[in-house]
Design a protein around this motif. Structure first.
Motif, mmCIF file in Angstrom:
data_model
loop_
_atom_site.group_PDB
_atom_site.id
_atom_site.type_symbol
_atom_site.label_atom_id
_atom_site.label_comp_id
_atom_site.label_asym_id
_atom_site.label_seq_id
_atom_site.Cartn_x
_atom_site.Cartn_y
_atom_site.Cartn_z
ATOM 1 N N TYR A 68 0.832 -1.206 0.000
ATOM 2 C CA TYR A 68 0.000 0.000 0.000
ATOM 3 C C TYR A 68 0.866 1.255 0.000
ATOM 4 O O TYR A 68 0.557 2.238 -0.676
ATOM 5 N N HIS A 69 1.962 1.195 0.724
ATOM 6 C CA HIS A 69 2.856 2.352 0.820
ATOM 7 C C HIS A 69 3.585 2.600 -0.504
ATOM 8 O O HIS A 69 3.701 3.741 -0.943
ATOM 9 N N PHE A 70 4.065 1.522 -1.149
ATOM 10 C CA PHE A 70 4.875 1.694 -2.354
ATOM 11 C C PHE A 70 4.051 1.715 -3.640
ATOM 12 O O PHE A 70 4.364 2.446 -4.568
ATOM 13 N N ILE A 71 2.987 0.900 -3.705
ATOM 14 C CA ILE A 71 2.222 0.787 -4.938
ATOM 15 C C ILE A 71 0.906 1.549 -4.839
ATOM 16 O O ILE A 71 0.251 1.810 -5.838
ATOM 17 N N GLU A 72 0.509 1.898 -3.638
ATOM 18 C CA GLU A 72 -0.752 2.579 -3.362
ATOM 19 C C GLU A 72 -1.953 1.741 -3.808
ATOM 20 O O GLU A 72 -2.784 2.171 -4.613
ATOM 21 N N LEU A 73 -2.020 0.537 -3.262
ATOM 22 C CA LEU A 73 -3.171 -0.341 -3.490
ATOM 23 C C LEU A 73 -4.376 0.177 -2.730
ATOM 24 O O LEU A 73 -4.245 0.921 -1.769
ATOM 25 N N GLU A 74 -5.543 -0.258 -3.150
ATOM 26 C CA GLU A 74 -6.762 0.106 -2.436
ATOM 27 C C GLU A 74 -7.070 -0.971 -1.409
ATOM 28 O O GLU A 74 -6.725 -2.132 -1.574
ATOM 29 N N GLY A 75 -7.752 -0.572 -0.346
ATOM 30 C CA GLY A 75 -8.105 -1.507 0.720
ATOM 31 C C GLY A 75 -9.079 -2.576 0.278
ATOM 32 O O GLY A 75 -9.146 -3.652 0.869
ATOM 33 N N SER A 76 -9.835 -2.299 -0.784
ATOM 34 C CA SER A 76 -10.793 -3.293 -1.265
ATOM 35 C C SER A 76 -10.097 -4.544 -1.790
ATOM 36 O O SER A 76 -10.691 -5.620 -1.809
ATOM 37 N N ILE A 77 -8.850 -4.420 -2.197
ATOM 38 C CA ILE A 77 -8.108 -5.588 -2.673
ATOM 39 C C ILE A 77 -7.898 -6.577 -1.542
ATOM 40 O O ILE A 77 -8.021 -7.791 -1.737
ATOM 41 N N LEU A 78 -7.606 -6.087 -0.339
ATOM 42 C CA LEU A 78 -7.446 -6.982 0.803
ATOM 43 C C LEU A 78 -8.772 -7.662 1.135
ATOM 44 O O LEU A 78 -8.797 -8.840 1.486
ATOM 45 N N ALA A 79 -9.871 -6.949 0.993
ATOM 46 C CA ALA A 79 -11.188 -7.553 1.216
ATOM 47 C C ALA A 79 -11.465 -8.647 0.187
ATOM 48 O O ALA A 79 -12.005 -9.706 0.530
ATOM 49 N N ILE A 80 -11.097 -8.427 -1.048
ATOM 50 C CA ILE A 80 -11.272 -9.443 -2.089
ATOM 51 C C ILE A 80 -10.425 -10.670 -1.778
ATOM 52 O O ILE A 80 -10.887 -11.812 -1.933
ATOM 53 N N LEU A 81 -9.198 -10.457 -1.302
ATOM 54 C CA LEU A 81 -8.342 -11.577 -0.915
ATOM 55 C C LEU A 81 -8.941 -12.355 0.255
ATOM 56 O O LEU A 81 -8.879 -13.584 0.283
ATOM 57 N N ALA A 82 -9.526 -11.642 1.210
ATOM 58 C CA ALA A 82 -10.146 -12.310 2.354
ATOM 59 C C ALA A 82 -11.312 -13.182 1.905
ATOM 60 O O ALA A 82 -11.448 -14.332 2.355
ATOM 61 N N VAL A 83 -12.138 -12.673 1.008
ATOM 62 C CA VAL A 83 -13.265 -13.459 0.498
ATOM 63 C C VAL A 83 -12.756 -14.657 -0.303
ATOM 64 O O VAL A 83 -13.299 -15.767 -0.191
ATOM 65 N N ALA A 84 -11.696 -14.464 -1.074
ATOM 66 C CA ALA A 84 -11.121 -15.570 -1.842
ATOM 67 C C ALA A 84 -10.623 -16.672 -0.911
ATOM 68 O O ALA A 84 -10.846 -17.866 -1.165
ATOM 69 N N HIS A 85 -9.968 -16.307 0.180
ATOM 70 C CA HIS A 85 -9.481 -17.307 1.129
ATOM 71 C C HIS A 85 -10.640 -18.000 1.850
ATOM 72 O O HIS A 85 -10.553 -19.187 2.163
ATOM 73 N N LEU A 86 -11.697 -17.285 2.085
ATOM 74 C CA LEU A 86 -12.884 -17.895 2.684
ATOM 75 C C LEU A 86 -13.500 -18.916 1.733
ATOM 76 O O LEU A 86 -13.872 -20.024 2.150
#
Length: 100
Positions: A68-86
């Motif tokens: 997030y610091h270097f590439i400036e990702l959005e927080g929604s990407i982490l939410a998508i990853l969480a749903v994918a792992h679920l």
């Protein structure tokens, strides 16, 4: 901002520890409804696979503030990853039930 990043990294390390504990102990008692709604056929294999899934998600959580610091990702990407792992976790539960 630094305090939030450190809190997320510490949370990710805690998730990694939980995943390692699940994998090492080979217990699936953390699953809601275990032995009531869902009875694992091969508890050790399910715990090992679930532990790895949890560890990978923990690693993603630890790396997210850095990315997030270097590439400036959005927080929604982490939410998508969480749903994918679920979804992967539910797939592991289905695969466990299909094993003989």
């Amino acid at each position: 901002m630094l305090a939030i990043s450190l809190a997320v990294i510490i949370g990710g390390l805690l998730i990694i520890f939980v995943g390692y504990s699940v994998k090492k102990k080979g217990k699936t008692s953390f699953i809601a409804g275990n032995n009531e709604v869902f009875t694992p056929k091969n508890e050790k294999t399910l715990a090992a696979r679930s532990g790895i899934n949890i560890i990978v998600f923990g690693i993603e959580v630890v790396l997210f503030p850095i990315a997030y610091h270097f590439i400036e990702l959005e927080g929604s990407i982490l939410a998508i990853l969480a749903v994918a792992h679920l979804l992967i976790f539910f797939l592991l539960m289905v695969l466990d039930q299909l094993e003989k």
